[in-house]
Design an enzyme around this catalytic site. Structure first.
Site: not given
Ligand code: PLP
Length: 422
Positions: A223, A128, A255
């Site tokens: 990522d 994702y 994050k």
């Protein structure tokens, strides 16, 4: 008022049933809900809270930043301090700050296409990368949790430019490059997959991606929105590329680097990053990008994320993972407990020693996770409400928090065991 009562689908309890807890306060390793119940938090705001909630030094730095003005729309020192930290910890030469992980991956893909003059993007099933149109095919996270094949609203023209390959399947990657090599702009991968449950790359897989891309004039986008600054001070690259001697062409972060505020980034080789406007022709922008409050929270977090913090988080993650696995074994519940550094999850699967791709992750008996989740919640431990998400611990998880988890586990494991095998 709000679709599904949430502002991001993963927060809903659709996969486990019941109602999400409304949180009014968070401190250290604990959440307190509107009814006054405390929970040991193993969600950590889905990754950012590496140091635990409301760390006093971050609260103090943020309060001072707010008092100095909340947004300037012109360069300011906190964004430079954050950029310096990112560049010092990772192999990127330059970064551009954005406000979410989705923006980071979307912009990195545009840059990869702009630099190569090619359109095709290779992604892995179960990974994702945010809700970017072209990446919402065979996606993990909420898309996997809700069992959706993809989403309406994305034109075929977008997904038609995406080639999906099974994760950890080097032969499939080679084959795709053999067929389409001169049309592939980039491969995007999670540095370690964390959105189908935690599935680490097989040894050498990421290096193979880097070498294959280089051979074909494509770019590797790693990522690290979830793994970055969490699984080591240099993210997952600190666990593989730094030792194996390769680096991705572009990387994405989010994050932890925002310290609980909306801050994310993409970065990479100087020659690629210089193609971004205003230096180069590839346009990308953001009104609140590099926001002084968010970047203050981010660089304060990274400065506090010392080697001792990583040692503690690694150790607590190891303990919790082992306690959970032991309790499930004791209750006779088939499972796989696996991780990438301190990021880990439990798969409720039967007959596998390890989960290496999305097809295997989807063999989970999610009903068992559901029973396990609610028993843990009733005992004061808040797990991610999905069998496809990582468990996040923090530097604030102390012995008391681990004890609460240890006490909750046996009954939760028995609850999982009471769900008949499919
Ligand atoms: C690996 C990865 N990339 C990108 C994203 C998207 O980040 P955001 O939710 O900040 O848009 C996520 C979010 O969970 C993620 O885990």
């Amino acid at each position: 008022m709000t679709p599904g009562g949430v502002n991001s689908p993963v927060r809903a309890f659709r996969a486990v049933g019941g109602t999400p807890r409304f949180i009014v306060h968070a401190s250290g390793a604990y959440l307190t809900d509107a009814d006054g119940n405390d929970y040991v938090d193993l969600v950590g705001s889905w990754g950012p809270m590496l140091l635990g909630h409301a760390h006093p030094e971050i609260v103090d730095a943020v309060q001072r930043a707010v008092a100095a003005g909340t947004s300037f729309g012109t360069p300011s020192e906190p964004e430079l301090l954050l950029a310096e930290e990112l560049v010092a910890r990772t192999p990127v030469d330059a970064v551009r700050l954005v406000s979410s992980g989705t923006e980071a991956t979307m912009s990195a893909i545009r840059l990869a296409r702009g630099c190569t003059g090619r359109d095709l993007v290779v992604k892995f099933a179960g990974c994702y990368h945010g809700h970017v149109d072209s990446l919402l095919v065979a996606a993990g996270s909420g898309v996997a949790t809700l069992g959706l094949p993809g989403t309406p609203g994305v034109p075929d023209a977008s997904t038609g430019q995406t080639i999906v390959v099974p994760y950890n399947d080097s032969a499939a990657v080679e084959q795709v490059f053999a067929e389409h090599g001169d049309r592939i702009a980039c491969v995007i991968t999670e540095a370690a997959a964390g959105n189908m449950g935690v599935v680490p790359p097989l040894p050498g897989f990421n290096r193979m991606l880097s070498e294959t891309c280089a051979r074909h004039g494509a770019l590797l986008i790693s990522d690290e929105v979830m793994t970055g600054f969490r699984v080591s001070r240099s993210g997952h690259w600190g666990l593989d590329g730094a030792h194996e001697g390769w680096r991705p062409d572009l990387m994405t972060f989010g994050k932890v680097m925002g310290g609980g505020f909306p801050a994310a980034a993409f970065g990479g080789r100087a020659d690629l990053m210089s193609q971004l406007a205003p230096e180069g022709p590839v346009y990308q922008a953001g009104t609140l990008a590099g926001n002084p409050v968010a970047t203050t929270a981010g660089y304060t977090t990274l400065r506090l994320a010392t080697d001792a913090v990583y040692e503690h988080v690694d150790s607590v993650a190891g303990q919790v993972r082992e306690l959970a696995s032991d309790a499930l074994s004791e209750a006779g519940v088939a499972h796989v407990a696996q991780g990438a550094g301190n990021l880990f999850s439990i798969f409720f699967v039967d007959g596998l020693d390890a989960v290496t791709d999305f097809e295997q992750a989807q063999r989970q008996q999610v009903e068992r996770h559901k029973a396990f989740f609610h028993a843990m919640l009733d005992a004061g431990v808040h797990l991610p409400p999905s069998a496809f998400e990582a468990w996040f611990v923090s530097a604030a998880h102390d012995e008391r928090a681990v004890e609460t988890i240890a006490e909750a586990l046996p009954a939760a494991a028995r609850a999982a065991g009471s769900v008949p095998a499919r």
